[in-house]
Write an enzyme that holds these catalytic residues in place. Structure first.
Site, PDB file in Angstrom:
ATOM      1  N   SER A   6       0.833  -1.206   0.000  1.00  0.00           N
ATOM      2  CA  SER A   6       0.000   0.000   0.000  1.00  0.00           C
ATOM      3  C   SER A   6       0.873   1.263   0.000  1.00  0.00           C
ATOM      4  O   SER A   6       1.627   1.497  -0.940  1.00  0.00           O
ATOM      5  CB  SER A   6      -0.960  -0.022   1.192  1.00  0.00           C
ATOM      6  OG  SER A   6      -1.926   1.000   1.097  1.00  0.00           O
ATOM      7  N   HIS A 113      -8.632   1.719  -0.876  1.00  0.00           N
ATOM      8  CA  HIS A 113      -8.537   0.710  -1.939  1.00  0.00           C
ATOM      9  C   HIS A 113      -9.923   0.233  -2.380  1.00  0.00           C
ATOM     10  O   HIS A 113     -10.153  -0.962  -2.584  1.00  0.00           O
ATOM     11  CB  HIS A 113      -7.668  -0.469  -1.490  1.00  0.00           C
ATOM     12  CG  HIS A 113      -6.269  -0.078  -1.124  1.00  0.00           C
ATOM     13  ND1 HIS A 113      -5.363   0.364  -2.064  1.00  0.00           N
ATOM     14  CD2 HIS A 113      -5.638  -0.019   0.077  1.00  0.00           C
ATOM     15  CE1 HIS A 113      -4.221   0.663  -1.451  1.00  0.00           C
ATOM     16  NE2 HIS A 113      -4.366   0.448  -0.156  1.00  0.00           N
TER      17      HIS A 113
END
Length: 210
Positions: A6, A113
């Site tokens: 991430s 996300h």
């Protein structure tokens, strides 16, 4: 080869020479502001799902009303879902019913996300466009597809796409191993990624970096 989970993908880009340290910090700042703005426009959250096959989780996400998507494929048996708060709560109930060992709502500020981050793309894309990206000194395995990338333009596109795409960490580690990785060094104070890597493939070595 390098990879980051991430936000950690920006650290990987600095380590591989794609970004300067200063530019990396600036982009992380812009990403944070862009995502915060997106959070304020929606009521989203995330939940960790433990002990259930990925395919079953994906099916529940598809059949639960509202926005619910898979967000982090951390390791076999550990997946994070993201979406609208009520839909996530309903999905968690459904996942427990079909056999999940645990379904835990996470204390996060938004549905990262997921499609709820769509509005963050414009600001991050603009910041990336105005930043110098160099060719990496080794392949950068990116979250959106798990592949080793060396094209700076594709790296840029994947960074923006990552905002609304799942972090394919399991697939990324598997691809790195397929491409020859035998040791993984986690750079930073924690050991979370070392644990995930060992759960993905116990045959590889993991170490703590400085």
């Amino acid at each position: 080869m390098v990879a980051g989970h991430s936000l950690g993908e920006f650290s990987a880009l600095v380590a591989s020479g794609v970004l300067s340290f200063e530019d990396g910090l600036k982009l992380v700042r812009e990403r944070a502001f862009a995502m915060q703005e997106a959070c304020e426009l929606s009521h989203g959250t995330m939940a960790a799902i433990l002990g259930l096959d990925d395919k079953k989780i994906e099916l529940i996400c598809k059949t639960t009303p509202g926005i619910v998507v898979t967000a982090n494929y951390n390791c076999p048996g550990q997946l994070v879902i993201s979406g609208e708060k009520k839909s996530i709560e309903n999905a968690c109930e459904n996942l427990i019913e079909v056999g999940a060992r645990r379904a835990v709502i996470l204390p996060v500020g938004g549905a990262f996300h997921s499609p709820l981050m769509e509005t963050a793309k414009e600001r991050l894309s603009k910041a990336i466009k105005n930043t110098k990206f160099l060719k990496p000194n080794c392949p950068v395995y990116q979250n959106v597809n798990g592949n080793g990338i060396i094209d700076p333009e594709l790296i840029k596109k994947n960074l923006v796409a990552q905002l609304t795409s799942p972090v394919l960490w399991t697939q990324t580690v598997q691809k790195m191993i397929f491409d020859g990785a035998k040791q993984f060094i986690e750079v930073g104070p924690g050991k979370v990624l070392q644990g995930l890597v060992k759960k993905i493939d116990r045959s590889v070595e993991v170490h703590q970096g400085i």
